[in-house]
Design a protein around this motif. Sequence first.
Motif, PDB file in Angstrom:
ATOM      1  N   ILE A  22       4.435  91.314  -6.133  1.00 32.14           N
ATOM      2  CA  ILE A  22       5.872  91.407  -6.398  1.00 32.14           C
ATOM      3  C   ILE A  22       6.317  92.854  -6.191  1.00 32.14           C
ATOM      4  O   ILE A  22       6.901  93.479  -7.060  1.00 32.14           O
ATOM      5  CB  ILE A  22       6.232  90.864  -7.808  1.00 32.14           C
ATOM      6  N   GLY A  23       6.000  93.347  -4.990  1.00 33.65           N
ATOM      7  CA  GLY A  23       6.431  94.668  -4.571  1.00 33.65           C
ATOM      8  C   GLY A  23       6.077  95.733  -5.589  1.00 33.65           C
ATOM      9  O   GLY A  23       4.999  95.727  -6.208  1.00 33.65           O
ATOM     10  N   ASN A  71      -1.936  93.534  -1.560  1.00 32.30           N
ATOM     11  CA  ASN A  71      -1.066  92.938  -0.531  1.00 32.30           C
ATOM     12  C   ASN A  71      -0.397  93.998   0.333  1.00 32.30           C
ATOM     13  O   ASN A  71       0.085  95.017  -0.161  1.00 32.30           O
ATOM     14  CB  ASN A  71       0.022  92.099  -1.219  1.00 32.30           C
ATOM     15  N   GLY A 200       5.579  84.425  -8.563  1.00 29.62           N
ATOM     16  CA  GLY A 200       6.170  85.751  -8.471  1.00 29.62           C
ATOM     17  C   GLY A 200       7.165  86.029  -9.578  1.00 29.62           C
ATOM     18  O   GLY A 200       6.911  86.826 -10.490  1.00 29.62           O
TER      19      GLY A 200
END
Length: 342
Positions: A22-23, A71, A200
């Motif tokens: 999630i960034g 990621n 997420g």
Amino acid sequence: MTLQTPLCDALDIEYPVVQAPIGSATCPELAAAVSNAGGLGHLAVTWRDRKDTRRVVRETRSLTDDPFAVNLVLDDATTVVDTDEHLATVLDAGAEIVTLSFGDAAPYVDRIHDAGALVAQTVGSADAAREAVEAGVDAIVTQGLEAGGHVQSEVATTALVPRVADVVGDDVPIVAAGGIGDGRGIAAALALGADGAWLGTRFVATEEARVHDEYQRRLRESAETNTEYTTLFDKGWPGTPHRVLRNETIERWERSGRPPAGERPGEDDTVATTETGERIERYDEALATPTVDGDIGAMALFAGQSVGLTDDVRPAGALVDDLVSETRTAISGLPGRTNGDG
Ligand SMILES: Cc1cc2nc3c(=O)[nH]c(=O)nc-3n(C[C@H](O)[C@H](O)[C@H](O)COP(=O)(O)O)c2cc1C
């Protein structure tokens, strides 16, 4: 009831529950809490520089002995570090599972395997899944239209997962993402042919997630009908649709007749600033992290339709525990939902 699936075997995790990348909301504390609870924690490092990437991977390793993933978004419309260099840093820092999204994993698969790590790719169609399997990935992630954040597919999870399962067969485990907010959703994903679920929005609403309180407040209070699939917040990552909470920026743009980029109301407004003084413009894709100062409600507040199930902010480990027991309840309750008369 054991929830051991082929995904658990492939990634050496206890439960088929993945905290999605999630960034910049991800951090070592979040990823480690999830992994320590038996799920798979995730760092998303796309918007971190190489030094910071190395730091968070190592810090996470120091907080858990269990596997966690790292990621990278491959779309160079948004990457801040060259992907080859970034991947080298991620592998060198000791990542054991690398997940790649918004692009083709094929050029990187051998390199990741040679470093002794596993690789998963996010896809939005059965064709993309087939190509990823041919490229040799170790897991496939399907991301449906309901998903929060940037969205790879125009197909909903319920239609996408079985299609991908038909193509992939038993060769490679599948993880379903998009619209899953509790154990009922995880059970449904397993029934659709997935081997695990990737959540997420639900994990944005955890105590460890690095997001602003106002963003979490809005997540808690929003219903499943309050998100918008749009291309509006395009500064910083043009060209990729995303799902966000409806807010005043969207409503003002709609009221002004939905003009194109460059002509939108308040196009050059500074709505907030970062800790280091960088301006966040109205249509920026920047994430509302805790130290952002300004009109948080006007920013891109990424959320999936799962936001309707996101009613509180919990410690991430407790959330994993709850998701696991809800999944068990959902699965064991299924026979009781029919009267058995056929
Ligand atoms: C705040 C936020 C940031 C995200 N950042 C990334 C990211 O860095 N990389 C990525 O592959 N997906 C990213 N996503 C998408 C998620 O990994 C996941 O696919 C999505 O959240 C699933 O839908 P859900 O929100 O309904 O659970 C992000 C999603 C959100 C909500």
